[in-house]
Design a protein around this motif. Sequence first.
Motif, PDB file in Angstrom:
ATOM      1  N   GLN A  86      -4.103   5.689  -4.394  1.00 56.08           N
ATOM      2  CA  GLN A  86      -4.031   4.689  -5.455  1.00 56.08           C
ATOM      3  C   GLN A  86      -2.647   4.764  -6.084  1.00 56.08           C
ATOM      4  O   GLN A  86      -2.061   5.839  -6.169  1.00 56.08           O
ATOM      5  N   PHE A  87      -2.146   3.619  -6.521  1.00 57.58           N
ATOM      6  CA  PHE A  87      -0.868   3.665  -7.238  1.00 57.58           C
ATOM      7  C   PHE A  87      -0.759   2.468  -8.160  1.00 57.58           C
ATOM      8  O   PHE A  87      -1.451   1.469  -7.998  1.00 57.58           O
ATOM      9  N   THR A 122       1.594  -0.967  12.162  1.00 60.41           N
ATOM     10  CA  THR A 122       2.261  -2.102  11.511  1.00 60.41           C
ATOM     11  C   THR A 122       3.779  -2.001  11.530  1.00 60.41           C
ATOM     12  O   THR A 122       4.461  -2.999  11.374  1.00 60.41           O
ATOM     13  N   ALA A 126      -4.555  -4.701   6.051  1.00 62.60           N
ATOM     14  CA  ALA A 126      -4.826  -3.931   4.830  1.00 62.60           C
ATOM     15  C   ALA A 126      -4.419  -4.869   3.698  1.00 62.60           C
ATOM     16  O   ALA A 126      -3.572  -5.738   3.916  1.00 62.60           O
ATOM     17  N   GLY A 179       4.232  -4.858   6.867  1.00 68.98           N
ATOM     18  CA  GLY A 179       3.759  -3.709   7.649  1.00 68.98           C
ATOM     19  C   GLY A 179       4.812  -2.641   7.861  1.00 68.98           C
ATOM     20  O   GLY A 179       4.533  -1.618   8.478  1.00 68.98           O
ATOM     21  N   GLN A 228       0.856  -1.192   0.000  1.00 71.69           N
ATOM     22  CA  GLN A 228       0.000   0.000   0.000  1.00 71.69           C
ATOM     23  C   GLN A 228       0.884   1.231   0.000  1.00 71.69           C
ATOM     24  O   GLN A 228       2.075   1.156   0.311  1.00 71.69           O
ATOM     25  N   GLN A 279       0.894   5.584   1.057  1.00 72.26           N
ATOM     26  CA  GLN A 279       0.257   6.739   1.685  1.00 72.26           C
ATOM     27  C   GLN A 279       1.015   8.000   1.284  1.00 72.26           C
ATOM     28  O   GLN A 279       2.232   7.984   1.171  1.00 72.26           O
ATOM     29  N   ALA A 327      -9.943   8.497  -0.619  1.00 69.56           N
ATOM     30  CA  ALA A 327      -8.772   7.676  -0.327  1.00 69.56           C
ATOM     31  C   ALA A 327      -9.218   6.227  -0.262  1.00 69.56           C
ATOM     32  O   ALA A 327     -10.326   5.934   0.173  1.00 69.56           O
ATOM     33  N   SER A 328      -8.383   5.328  -0.705  1.00 74.26           N
ATOM     34  CA  SER A 328      -8.709   3.908  -0.584  1.00 74.26           C
ATOM     35  C   SER A 328      -7.448   3.088  -0.764  1.00 74.26           C
ATOM     36  O   SER A 328      -6.422   3.602  -1.186  1.00 74.26           O
ATOM     37  N   PHE A 329      -7.568   1.816  -0.440  1.00 73.99           N
ATOM     38  CA  PHE A 329      -6.435   0.931  -0.645  1.00 73.99           C
ATOM     39  C   PHE A 329      -6.191   0.773  -2.135  1.00 73.99           C
ATOM     40  O   PHE A 329      -7.021   1.137  -2.966  1.00 73.99           O
ATOM     41  N   ARG A 330      -5.059   0.163  -2.445  1.00 72.07           N
ATOM     42  CA  ARG A 330      -4.688  -0.049  -3.835  1.00 72.07           C
ATOM     43  C   ARG A 330      -5.808  -0.779  -4.573  1.00 72.07           C
ATOM     44  O   ARG A 330      -6.373  -1.745  -4.070  1.00 72.07           O
ATOM     45  N   ASP A 367      -0.241  11.006   5.097  1.00 74.80           N
ATOM     46  CA  ASP A 367      -1.182  10.305   5.973  1.00 74.80           C
ATOM     47  C   ASP A 367      -2.536  10.056   5.328  1.00 74.80           C
ATOM     48  O   ASP A 367      -3.578  10.250   5.962  1.00 74.80           O
ATOM     49  N   ALA A 368      -2.538   9.645   4.082  1.00 72.43           N
ATOM     50  CA  ALA A 368      -3.783   9.212   3.435  1.00 72.43           C
ATOM     51  C   ALA A 368      -3.413   8.122   2.435  1.00 72.43           C
ATOM     52  O   ALA A 368      -2.413   8.251   1.715  1.00 72.43           O
ATOM     53  N   PHE A 369      -4.203   7.051   2.418  1.00 70.07           N
ATOM     54  CA  PHE A 369      -3.939   6.008   1.433  1.00 70.07           C
ATOM     55  C   PHE A 369      -4.205   6.566   0.040  1.00 70.07           C
ATOM     56  O   PHE A 369      -5.152   7.321  -0.167  1.00 70.07           O
ATOM     57  N   GLU A 424      -8.869   9.154   5.971  1.00 68.33           N
ATOM     58  CA  GLU A 424      -8.164   8.783   4.748  1.00 68.33           C
ATOM     59  C   GLU A 424      -7.169   7.651   4.966  1.00 68.33           C
ATOM     60  O   GLU A 424      -6.554   7.169   4.026  1.00 68.33           O
ATOM     61  N   LEU A 425      -7.027   7.251   6.226  1.00 63.68           N
ATOM     62  CA  LEU A 425      -6.208   6.071   6.506  1.00 63.68           C
ATOM     63  C   LEU A 425      -7.103   4.871   6.791  1.00 63.68           C
ATOM     64  O   LEU A 425      -6.667   3.908   7.413  1.00 63.68           O
ATOM     65  N   GLU A 452      -7.350  12.710   8.888  1.00 66.06           N
ATOM     66  CA  GLU A 452      -6.234  11.778   8.730  1.00 66.06           C
ATOM     67  C   GLU A 452      -6.729  10.345   8.925  1.00 66.06           C
ATOM     68  O   GLU A 452      -6.433   9.461   8.113  1.00 66.06           O
ATOM     69  N   GLU A 503      -0.699   2.941  11.192  1.00 63.75           N
ATOM     70  CA  GLU A 503      -0.632   3.047   9.733  1.00 63.75           C
ATOM     71  C   GLU A 503      -2.022   2.953   9.124  1.00 63.75           C
ATOM     72  O   GLU A 503      -2.262   3.433   8.031  1.00 63.75           O
ATOM     73  N   VAL A 504      -2.927   2.244   9.817  1.00 59.09           N
ATOM     74  CA  VAL A 504      -4.260   2.054   9.253  1.00 59.09           C
ATOM     75  C   VAL A 504      -5.298   2.172  10.371  1.00 59.09           C
ATOM     76  O   VAL A 504      -5.057   1.758  11.503  1.00 59.09           O
TER      77      VAL A 504
END
Lengths: 404, 347
Positions: free
Chosen positions: A95-96, B233, B109, A132, A86, A88, B56-59, A91-93, B336-337, B333, B240-241
């Motif tokens: 897309q990549f 993590t 995650a 992690g 993943q 960030q 924001a979202s995971f991959r 401090d925000a996830f 978006e995490l 924060e 981190e999440v």
Amino acid sequence: MEGRVATGQDVDSNARERLPSWLLGVVPLLLIVAAIGAFAALGAPGLAERHGPPAEELAIEKTVLRPGTIELTLRNDGPDAVAVAQAQVNDAFVQFSGAEQPIGRLGTATVQLAQPWIEGEAYDIALITSSGGTIEHSIAAAVLTPSADLSFFGLMALLGVYIGVIPIALGMLWLPWIRRIPPVWLRAVMALTVGLLAFLAIDATLEGIELAGEGSQAFGGTALVLLGAAVAFLVLTGVSGLLERRRRAARAAGASGAELALLVAAGIGLHNLGEGVAIGSAYSAGALALGAFLVVGFALHNTTEGLAIVAPIAHLRPTPARLALLGTIAGAPAVLGAWIGAAAFNTSLAAFLFGFGAGAIVQVIVQLAPTLRDDEGRTLHPVAVSGLLAGMALMFATGLLVTV
Amino acid sequence: MPQLSRRKLLAASVPAIGGAAAALHSAIPHTHPWEHEALAAEPAHGHASHAGSSHASFRDGRTVDHRANGFEPHEVLRDFDWGTTTRLAGGRLLREWELVAVDKEIEVAPGVKFAAWTYNGRIPGPTLRCREGDRLRITFVNGSAHPHTIHFHGIHPSAMDGVPGLGAGAIAPGSRTVYEFDAQPAGLHLYHCHVRPLAEHIAKGLYGAFIVDPADGREEADELVMVMNGFDTNFDRANEVYAANTIGFAYMDEPIVAKRDALVRVYLVNVLEYDLINSFHLHGNLFHYFPTGTSAQPSEFTDTVMLCQGQRGILEWRFPQAGRFMFHAHQSEFTELGWQGFFEVVD
């Protein structure tokens, strides 16, 4: 030996002497390969598996910012494969894309992060690995990475000409003056040249070490600077040794000045290559403002290099073409360096180049040292010392005008 | 600008999601989503609707393997463990549970594994539910490689407090103990491990919700449990999440289905370690807030509540309109995490 009775042993030792020597060299090599192969095939017998979690290390080799994306080139410089799970940004996830597969040792991958970044703002990027762990990278001030098109390479070429070629050409205009000064003054100018070069050698080494500390350590980090210096020094020593032998054979006495000038030009050229890399990469990273001040500073700094080139040929009558060639050898690498730095910047390569430049300069200093000798054969006489100090002071002062 | 694009996106995605959500609604309460092959495809569908950095979202295209984790956030949401009951002499009800501490790797995650400590293999641990006045007996088996306890919030004897040095104290690996006390007071409580280092024992996953219903019960409602948590993590004492019920964005990928005009009751517990506060914010609506759930009277009619670690409360509201409504921590924060989700309100 006295107990030797069996005739068979004589035959044996004769046979041993008849073995071709290449075979004696190859056999140990084959045994080494076989032993390593067996060790690996048996899965390192007697050794336990790794103790503790995998060591995950990724160096960020290059950062490219395009509208809406941040692209990072990663290199795994740790012992274990790293999987990027993943990402960030601040401090925000996010897309990549990219780095779909785990990155093996020394392997590289590129990730494109979708981030609507804003010019001038700072970004902290964290790549989260499968275990992690986080690989962190900071962008101090976001700025659009110039695209490597023709106009960009043109701009870098212009920059290289401004800071490398023109100042050195101007510096070479001191030649007629140097020709007329008495030998003691010439020695002072030569000492000044050595002082200038000594400063450049120190400067390049420190710059290289600083760069080496930033990037991937997989290829040796700081060691690359020293290796580069050693390689340059040894290669140039070898080359000048060859030239000397040819000169002796041709009995062409007095050519050493031309040769020295060439060596000085080559050494300075290598240094300017490194300088160009630093400038090009700083510019593409947005860390360098291309102002008149910077160009003037570099020009003053490098003008002195022109003087260094012409000092050894004061007693000769070089053709304008030859002078132009020397100037080009010394100055043009700045253009090449700027291209390399801006297009394919790699801290490991840059560190090596800086070291290479430093080694070349040290070799040139060794070559120039005899020209400082006075009538009594002393090298570090008061005039020479004054010249050396003046040279270093001049470089230090003009160096204050520029920071990359 | 972002507002406009979000609205456009929602308008485009609602018809498609609405149909899927209706299918989901009947399936959710007591089945694992992965038992329905059709549902297994849903997360990817949900992902597509908020890809392209609108949220924001995971991959993209990746989801947590809930099956390997052994629990699923949608299931945790409505899973209340009433224990096994027997009548005691005198007519009181005895409720019994067995909680086993298990060291377990959890995918917190997509693609990110975390060496967690769990009660019964899930995070949060089972939501223990009882009625005020019941006798409670919790057998704790420590199957972990580390000493642990269960410390309950609520009123109980000192020896049953689940802290080292009192009663059975810290329970060694392989050992067991029984915590026994009366269910009081009515309200929403929690339980967690209380062995030092405390932050680590909590942050690694040893916690859960503990609900004591009032003797006369509560109004019928669609009841949901949300345990707000996070995972550090990389062990830098920062998360981190973030999530409600462990898996970030789980309720974004697959919204929580709610009925229009029906009473929704959320049992909200904050166990988040390393951050001072956490919060819950509801879009397009306000809720009645009952701190700790100990009073029948709400303290506030609001859309945002703030909780420190260990603080909890009951939220009640009705959706007057169908559609999608977000909920999330109002620390952007955390949002978006991972700590954000949708309600899908259907007729």
